[in-house]
Write an enzyme that holds these catalytic residues in place. Structure first.
Site, PDB file in Angstrom:
ATOM      1  N   GLY A   1      44.863  26.380  45.702  1.00 32.34           N
ATOM      2  CA  GLY A   1      44.162  26.414  44.413  1.00 32.34           C
ATOM      3  C   GLY A   1      42.764  25.847  44.459  1.00 32.34           C
ATOM      4  O   GLY A   1      42.134  25.670  43.423  1.00 32.34           O
TER       5      GLY A   1
ATOM      6  N   ASP B   1      37.186  32.504  40.894  1.00 30.96           N
ATOM      7  CA  ASP B   1      36.920  31.744  42.129  1.00 30.96           C
ATOM      8  C   ASP B   1      35.560  32.125  42.707  1.00 30.96           C
ATOM      9  O   ASP B   1      34.731  31.261  43.001  1.00 30.96           O
ATOM     10  CB  ASP B   1      37.992  32.041  43.196  1.00 30.96           C
TER      11      ASP B   1
HETATM   12  O1  PMV Z   1      42.836  30.703  43.624  1.00 31.73           O
HETATM   13  P1  PMV Z   1      43.638  29.871  42.698  1.00 31.73           P
HETATM   14  O2  PMV Z   1      44.972  29.513  43.187  1.00 31.73           O
HETATM   15  O3  PMV Z   1      42.830  28.760  42.113  1.00 31.73           O
HETATM   16  O4  PMV Z   1      44.043  30.784  41.420  1.00 31.73           O
HETATM   17  C1  PMV Z   1      43.114  31.449  40.667  1.00 31.73           C
HETATM   18  C2  PMV Z   1      43.475  31.367  39.269  1.00 31.73           C
HETATM   19  C3  PMV Z   1      44.369  32.428  38.674  1.00 31.73           C
HETATM   20  O5  PMV Z   1      44.022  32.471  37.291  1.00 31.73           O
HETATM   21  C4  PMV Z   1      45.820  32.043  38.807  1.00 31.73           C
HETATM   22  C5  PMV Z   1      44.173  33.808  39.283  1.00 31.73           C
HETATM   23  C6  PMV Z   1      42.828  34.438  38.985  1.00 31.73           C
HETATM   24  O6  PMV Z   1      42.487  35.400  39.686  1.00 31.73           O
HETATM   25  O7  PMV Z   1      42.132  34.005  38.059  1.00 31.73           O
END
Ligand code: PMV
Length: 314
Positions: free
Chosen positions: A107, A154
């Site tokens: 995450g 991200d």
């Molecule tokens: O990459 P992570 O595990 O921080 O997850 C991203 C966040 C989610 O909302 C779960 C997925 C997304 O694409 O926004």
């Protein structure tokens, strides 16, 4: 020039989602911030073996020869897409060395940060200026391999390197902040691919759309309230919003027993509030703290089973 003489180096931060993960995939807003305490770094060196471009991922002792790499190899893809963008048709004789302190599948955006570092190092090396939005788009195209249907949060926060208010498909908006605050980040050590939790939420949403839409609406409400708290500096209320967001994420069934224990331990140690952050089912949780409590919360999380704990100032 001696072989492997150093040419260019670039780095990119990790990230955390403060509020709104999962619902953001369904068009709701989310708030995310870069975490500069962990970074991915790419360094380019010329090689004189005349064998094209090789990527060496030092942390995994992996060597990827671009000319033989499968089309969907994520690191090779980031390099190939950048070469195509800048109009480079012949592969240069380079070694791209990669190092990252960002834990994977937890995450903190490790995949996006590694892509960002590769893209920036190549552009730097070729003396090409590309803007953050274009870098973000390139990372997004690589991210679809890790995530399936990423919202784009991200790549956005990592490419822009600043806190963002994010809605899928829209340009990121910087948000107002009254005063800095501290976040303690606890890594459960459980590797949990985001693709799986996002896929399971999608199955749930397809099966019970009204229930899931209600949960996403409730998260949206919290994210909006959270933005106001950040703007006014109301950290006590922001902490309560973290807690309520965690409960909604539990209802989406993306938490994990260890994350729940760590979240509760952080609250008991004096945090204003705590929640999981990112895809869930493992990975990281975050706790909002005053300076004075940061150390106690950090120590509590270590005792509770965290693999590693970081403290960052937003
Ligand atoms: O990459 P992570 O595990 O921080 O997850 C991203 C966040 C989610 O909302 C779960 C997925 C997304 O694409 O926004």
């Amino acid at each position: 020039m001696p072989s492997h003489s150093f040419l260019s180096k670039s780095s990119a931060p990790g990230k955390i989602i403060l509020l709104g993960e999962h619902a953001v995939v369904y068009g709701r807003p989310a708030i995310a911030v870069p975490v500069w305490e962990v970074t991915a770094e790419a360094a380019i060196a010329q090689n004189e073996r005349g064998c094209g471009c090789t990527i060496i991922a030092h942390d995994f002792e992996r060597e990827i020869q671009l000319s033989n790499a499968p089309e969907d190899e994520p690191l090779a893809l980031a390099a190939r897409k950048t070469f195509a963008l800048v109009g480079l048709t012949a592969e240069p004789d380079w070694t791209i060395g990669l190092r990252s302190t960002i834990p994977i599948a937890s995450g903190l955006g490790s995949g996006a940060a590694v892509s960002a570092a590769i893209i920036r190092a190549i552009c730097h090396q070729l003396n090409v200026n590309i803007d953050d939005a274009t870098i973000s788009q390139l990372i997004y195209e690589c991210e679809t391999l890790h995530h399936g249907t990423p919202s784009g949060i991200d790549n956005t926060v990592i490419a822009h390197g600043m806190p963002v208010w994010f809605i899928k498909g829209e340009p990121p908006v910087p948000f107002k902040q009254d005063k800095p605050f501290k976040i303690v980040i606890g890594d459960s050590g459980i590797m949990a691919p985001t693709k799986e939790s996002v896929g399971d939420v999608r199955l749930g949403w397809l099966h019970e759309p009204e229930k899931y839409e209600r949960l996403f609406d409730a998260i949206e409400h919290l994210v909006k309230e959270g933005r106001e708290c950040i703007a006014s500096g109301d950290l006590k209320l922001l902490g309560e919003i973290f807690d309520r967001n965690h409960t909604l994420l539990q209802q989406l069934s993306v938490s994990h027993p260890l994350l729940d224990v760590m979240v509760q331990a952080a609250r008991d140690a004096g945090a204003f509030g705590a929640k999981l952050s990112g895809g869930g089912r493992g990975g990281n949780m975050i706790a909002l703290v005053r300076n004075e409590e940061a150390c106690a919360v950090k120590n509590t999380l270590m005792r509770t089973g965290a693999n590693r704990v970081l403290v960052t100032t937003i």
